[in-house]
Write a protein that holds these residues in place. Structure first.
Motif, PDB file in Angstrom:
ATOM      1  N   ILE A   2       0.705  -1.202   0.077  1.00 58.02           N
ATOM      2  CA  ILE A   2       0.116   0.002  -0.061  1.00 58.02           C
ATOM      3  C   ILE A   2       0.928   1.185  -0.128  1.00 58.02           C
ATOM      4  O   ILE A   2       1.452   1.374   0.871  1.00 58.02           O
ATOM      5  N   ARG A   3       0.764   2.093  -1.049  1.00 57.10           N
ATOM      6  CA  ARG A   3       1.532   3.226  -1.167  1.00 57.10           C
ATOM      7  C   ARG A   3       0.665   4.568  -1.141  1.00 57.10           C
ATOM      8  O   ARG A   3       1.718   5.480  -1.234  1.00 57.10           O
ATOM      9  N   LYS A   4      -0.455   4.344  -1.485  1.00 55.03           N
ATOM     10  CA  LYS A   4      -1.226   5.766  -1.457  1.00 55.03           C
ATOM     11  C   LYS A   4      -2.433   5.862  -0.179  1.00 55.03           C
ATOM     12  O   LYS A   4      -2.568   5.035   0.343  1.00 55.03           O
ATOM     13  N   ALA A   5      -2.390   7.022   0.172  1.00 60.78           N
ATOM     14  CA  ALA A   5      -3.321   7.489   1.105  1.00 60.78           C
ATOM     15  C   ALA A   5      -4.307   8.464   0.943  1.00 60.78           C
ATOM     16  O   ALA A   5      -3.725   9.520   0.187  1.00 60.78           O
ATOM     17  N   VAL A   6      -5.612   8.537   1.296  1.00 62.86           N
ATOM     18  CA  VAL A   6      -6.141   9.581   1.317  1.00 62.86           C
ATOM     19  C   VAL A   6      -6.721  10.332   2.560  1.00 62.86           C
ATOM     20  O   VAL A   6      -7.193   9.654   3.422  1.00 62.86           O
ATOM     21  N   ILE A  48       3.688   5.264   3.540  1.00 55.90           N
ATOM     22  CA  ILE A  48       2.943   5.857   2.567  1.00 55.90           C
ATOM     23  C   ILE A  48       3.801   6.965   1.764  1.00 55.90           C
ATOM     24  O   ILE A  48       4.447   7.443   2.178  1.00 55.90           O
ATOM     25  N   THR A  49       3.824   6.795   0.381  1.00 52.61           N
ATOM     26  CA  THR A  49       4.654   7.714  -0.564  1.00 52.61           C
ATOM     27  C   THR A  49       3.900   8.692  -1.288  1.00 52.61           C
ATOM     28  O   THR A  49       4.411   9.589  -2.040  1.00 52.61           O
ATOM     29  N   ASP A  50       2.375   8.582  -1.405  1.00 50.36           N
ATOM     30  CA  ASP A  50       1.809   9.154  -2.229  1.00 50.36           C
ATOM     31  C   ASP A  50       0.364   9.515  -1.726  1.00 50.36           C
ATOM     32  O   ASP A  50      -0.277   8.660  -1.303  1.00 50.36           O
ATOM     33  N   GLY A 120      -7.376   4.716  -8.435  1.00 43.89           N
ATOM     34  CA  GLY A 120      -7.152   3.487  -9.365  1.00 43.89           C
ATOM     35  C   GLY A 120      -7.747   2.324  -8.768  1.00 43.89           C
ATOM     36  O   GLY A 120      -8.672   2.016  -8.127  1.00 43.89           O
ATOM     37  N   ASP A 121      -7.002   1.230  -9.022  1.00 46.04           N
ATOM     38  CA  ASP A 121      -7.233   0.037  -8.787  1.00 46.04           C
ATOM     39  C   ASP A 121      -6.224  -0.584  -7.555  1.00 46.04           C
ATOM     40  O   ASP A 121      -6.329  -1.856  -7.248  1.00 46.04           O
ATOM     41  N   GLU A 122      -6.007   0.250  -6.713  1.00 44.18           N
ATOM     42  CA  GLU A 122      -4.912   0.004  -5.585  1.00 44.18           C
ATOM     43  C   GLU A 122      -5.654  -0.189  -4.307  1.00 44.18           C
ATOM     44  O   GLU A 122      -6.578   0.770  -4.207  1.00 44.18           O
ATOM     45  N   PRO A 123      -5.269  -0.783  -3.306  1.00 46.94           N
ATOM     46  CA  PRO A 123      -5.661  -0.642  -1.877  1.00 46.94           C
ATOM     47  C   PRO A 123      -5.038   0.756  -1.359  1.00 46.94           C
ATOM     48  O   PRO A 123      -3.943   1.084  -1.858  1.00 46.94           O
ATOM     49  N   PHE A 124      -5.747   1.441  -0.410  1.00 50.22           N
ATOM     50  CA  PHE A 124      -5.363   2.571  -0.011  1.00 50.22           C
ATOM     51  C   PHE A 124      -5.739   2.785   1.120  1.00 50.22           C
ATOM     52  O   PHE A 124      -6.744   2.196   1.983  1.00 50.22           O
ATOM     53  N   ASN A 200     -19.395  -1.275  21.946  1.00 47.46           N
ATOM     54  CA  ASN A 200     -18.903  -0.058  22.209  1.00 47.46           C
ATOM     55  C   ASN A 200     -17.588   0.302  21.511  1.00 47.46           C
ATOM     56  O   ASN A 200     -16.696   0.972  21.932  1.00 47.46           O
ATOM     57  N   LEU A 201     -17.251  -0.575  20.433  1.00 46.64           N
ATOM     58  CA  LEU A 201     -16.130  -0.451  19.667  1.00 46.64           C
ATOM     59  C   LEU A 201     -16.532   0.782  18.407  1.00 46.64           C
ATOM     60  O   LEU A 201     -17.232   0.362  17.503  1.00 46.64           O
ATOM     61  N   ALA A 202     -15.929   1.786  18.354  1.00 46.93           N
ATOM     62  CA  ALA A 202     -15.972   2.883  17.704  1.00 46.93           C
ATOM     63  C   ALA A 202     -14.970   3.004  16.492  1.00 46.93           C
ATOM     64  O   ALA A 202     -13.869   2.985  16.843  1.00 46.93           O
ATOM     65  N   VAL A 203     -15.629   3.236  15.079  1.00 43.25           N
ATOM     66  CA  VAL A 203     -14.566   3.634  14.331  1.00 43.25           C
ATOM     67  C   VAL A 203     -13.649   4.674  14.687  1.00 43.25           C
ATOM     68  O   VAL A 203     -14.139   5.815  14.989  1.00 43.25           O
ATOM     69  N   SER A 204     -12.236   4.542  14.366  1.00 42.41           N
ATOM     70  CA  SER A 204     -11.511   5.540  14.892  1.00 42.41           C
ATOM     71  C   SER A 204     -10.641   6.379  13.714  1.00 42.41           C
ATOM     72  O   SER A 204      -9.268   6.293  14.102  1.00 42.41           O
ATOM     73  N   ALA A 205     -11.008   6.760  12.847  1.00 42.24           N
ATOM     74  CA  ALA A 205     -10.325   7.856  11.918  1.00 42.24           C
ATOM     75  C   ALA A 205      -9.455   7.299  10.915  1.00 42.24           C
ATOM     76  O   ALA A 205      -8.768   8.059  10.187  1.00 42.24           O
ATOM     77  N   ARG A 206      -9.225   5.806  11.127  1.00 39.89           N
ATOM     78  CA  ARG A 206      -8.029   5.385  10.180  1.00 39.89           C
ATOM     79  C   ARG A 206      -8.617   4.179   9.505  1.00 39.89           C
ATOM     80  O   ARG A 206      -9.516   3.346  10.103  1.00 39.89           O
ATOM     81  N   TYR A 207      -8.281   3.879   8.192  1.00 37.99           N
ATOM     82  CA  TYR A 207      -8.776   2.699   7.406  1.00 37.99           C
ATOM     83  C   TYR A 207      -7.872   2.466   6.399  1.00 37.99           C
ATOM     84  O   TYR A 207      -7.118   3.167   6.019  1.00 37.99           O
ATOM     85  N   VAL A 208      -7.880   1.167   6.161  1.00 38.12           N
ATOM     86  CA  VAL A 208      -7.192   0.632   4.732  1.00 38.12           C
ATOM     87  C   VAL A 208      -8.309  -0.180   3.947  1.00 38.12           C
ATOM     88  O   VAL A 208      -9.216  -0.953   4.461  1.00 38.12           O
ATOM     89  N   LEU A 209      -8.671   0.287   2.817  1.00 36.98           N
ATOM     90  CA  LEU A 209      -9.784   0.227   2.004  1.00 36.98           C
ATOM     91  C   LEU A 209      -9.319  -0.551   0.617  1.00 36.98           C
ATOM     92  O   LEU A 209      -8.089  -0.126   0.166  1.00 36.98           O
ATOM     93  N   THR A 210     -10.143  -1.067   0.048  1.00 34.15           N
ATOM     94  CA  THR A 210      -9.930  -1.712  -1.478  1.00 34.15           C
ATOM     95  C   THR A 210     -10.770  -1.114  -2.348  1.00 34.15           C
ATOM     96  O   THR A 210     -11.619  -0.272  -1.951  1.00 34.15           O
ATOM     97  N   PRO A 211     -10.298  -0.834  -3.630  1.00 37.77           N
ATOM     98  CA  PRO A 211     -11.022  -0.024  -4.378  1.00 37.77           C
ATOM     99  C   PRO A 211     -12.387  -0.416  -4.839  1.00 37.77           C
ATOM    100  O   PRO A 211     -13.079   0.593  -5.330  1.00 37.77           O
TER     101      PRO A 211
END
Length: 290
Positions: A2-6, A48-50, A120-124, A200-211
């Protein structure tokens, strides 16, 4: 790999008006560093580089912060302020940073959708631009999520336990333990009623997602707050594939509201050797009057 982040950073920041009338909330300083710089540095420390930052109207200051300012650099060089000059230059060298506009504020899901052509078609990775996350181990949460993604090749979301009285403020997960602090997510719901929350497990502002998430976002209707919720798209995704959650050990500094912003500044200021003594004395002084 994984090299991209949003990094979504397009919101209005209405809780901080009038300070955010002409300044992005993500540029508000935690001591002497904008919030979003901490987020970018976490991404970089995670390999992450991009990086694509999603911005909206009035967010030009973010672009300028991560670009070079030659006039300022020349002035610092003439003044012999080498340490400050190096710090300023390093900001523009953190990673390849790009920007895209979210032209209408339609929620987090829509902000992530704005990144589809760049990803594109990369995980991010996705890191919310108004939230600083630290871990007890020192390994960034994003880095931990990437490790789990590499193990399962499936979306991974960071979670943190919250007080039961606060579950209606977050996306909440139900799942089954898979490994140490790792869960297989069975469902996720956006801001459930307190008596209906599955945990009581809450989403905490960080994800790794697939396209493939972009297809689900495209089909997601407006939900809570009349916005396209990323949580709702993830709920749909879970009907067709596995996803995993990490219950990380550490602290989340959500600087999207005034009280937490002030607390974060105090916590970080106490780490500065040149501020600690004076600030500690001041805290003791005013606490004696409360």
């Amino acid at each position: 790999m994984i090299r991209k982040a949003v990094i979504p950073a397009a919101g209005y920041g209405t809780r901080f008006l009038p300070a955010t009338k002409a300044q992005p909330k993500e540029m508000l300083p935690v001591v002497d560093t904008p919030v979003i710089q901490y987020v970018v540095m976490e991404a970089v420390r995670s390999g992450i580089t991009d990086i694509l930052i999603v911005i909206g109207r009035g967010k030009r200051a973010i672009e300028e912060h991560f670009d070079r300012n030659m006039e300022l650099e020349i002035q610092l060089e003439k003044s012999g302020k080498t340490e400050t000059l190096n710090a300023i230059r390093s900001i523009s060298e953190l990673a390849d940073i790009h920007f895209v506009w979210q032209r209408e504020m339609r929620g987090l899901g829509d902000a992530v959708y704005c990144a589809r052509h760049h990803v594109g078609d990369e995980p991010f990775a996705v890191l919310l631009g108004d939230t600083i996350v630290e871990t007890d181990s020192g390994q960034p949460v994003t880095s931990q999520l990437i490790d789990i993604y590499n193990r399962y090749e499936a979306p991974v979301i960071a979670f943190q336990e919250v007080a039961p009285s606060q579950v209606n403020r977050y996306g909440i997960m139900s799942g089954i333990p898979k490994d140490h602090n790792v869960y297989e997510i069975k469902d996720i719901v956006e801001k459930p009623a307190i008596n209906e929350a599955p945990s009581n497990l809450a989403v905490s502002a960080r994800y790794v997602l697939t396209p493939d998430i972009f297809g689900y976002i495209a089909e997601t209707q407006r939900g809570k707050n009349n916005e396209i919720q990323l949580t709702d798209a993830l709920h749909s995704l879970l009907q067709t594939r596995n996803a995993y959650g990490l219950r990380y050990e550490g602290r989340r500094y959500d600087v999207g509201n005034k009280a937490d912003f002030i607390k974060t500044n105090i916590a970080f200021a106490l780490r500065h050797a040149d501020l600690r003594e004076e600030l500690t004395a001041y805290i003791k002084e005013i606490s004696a009057t409360l």
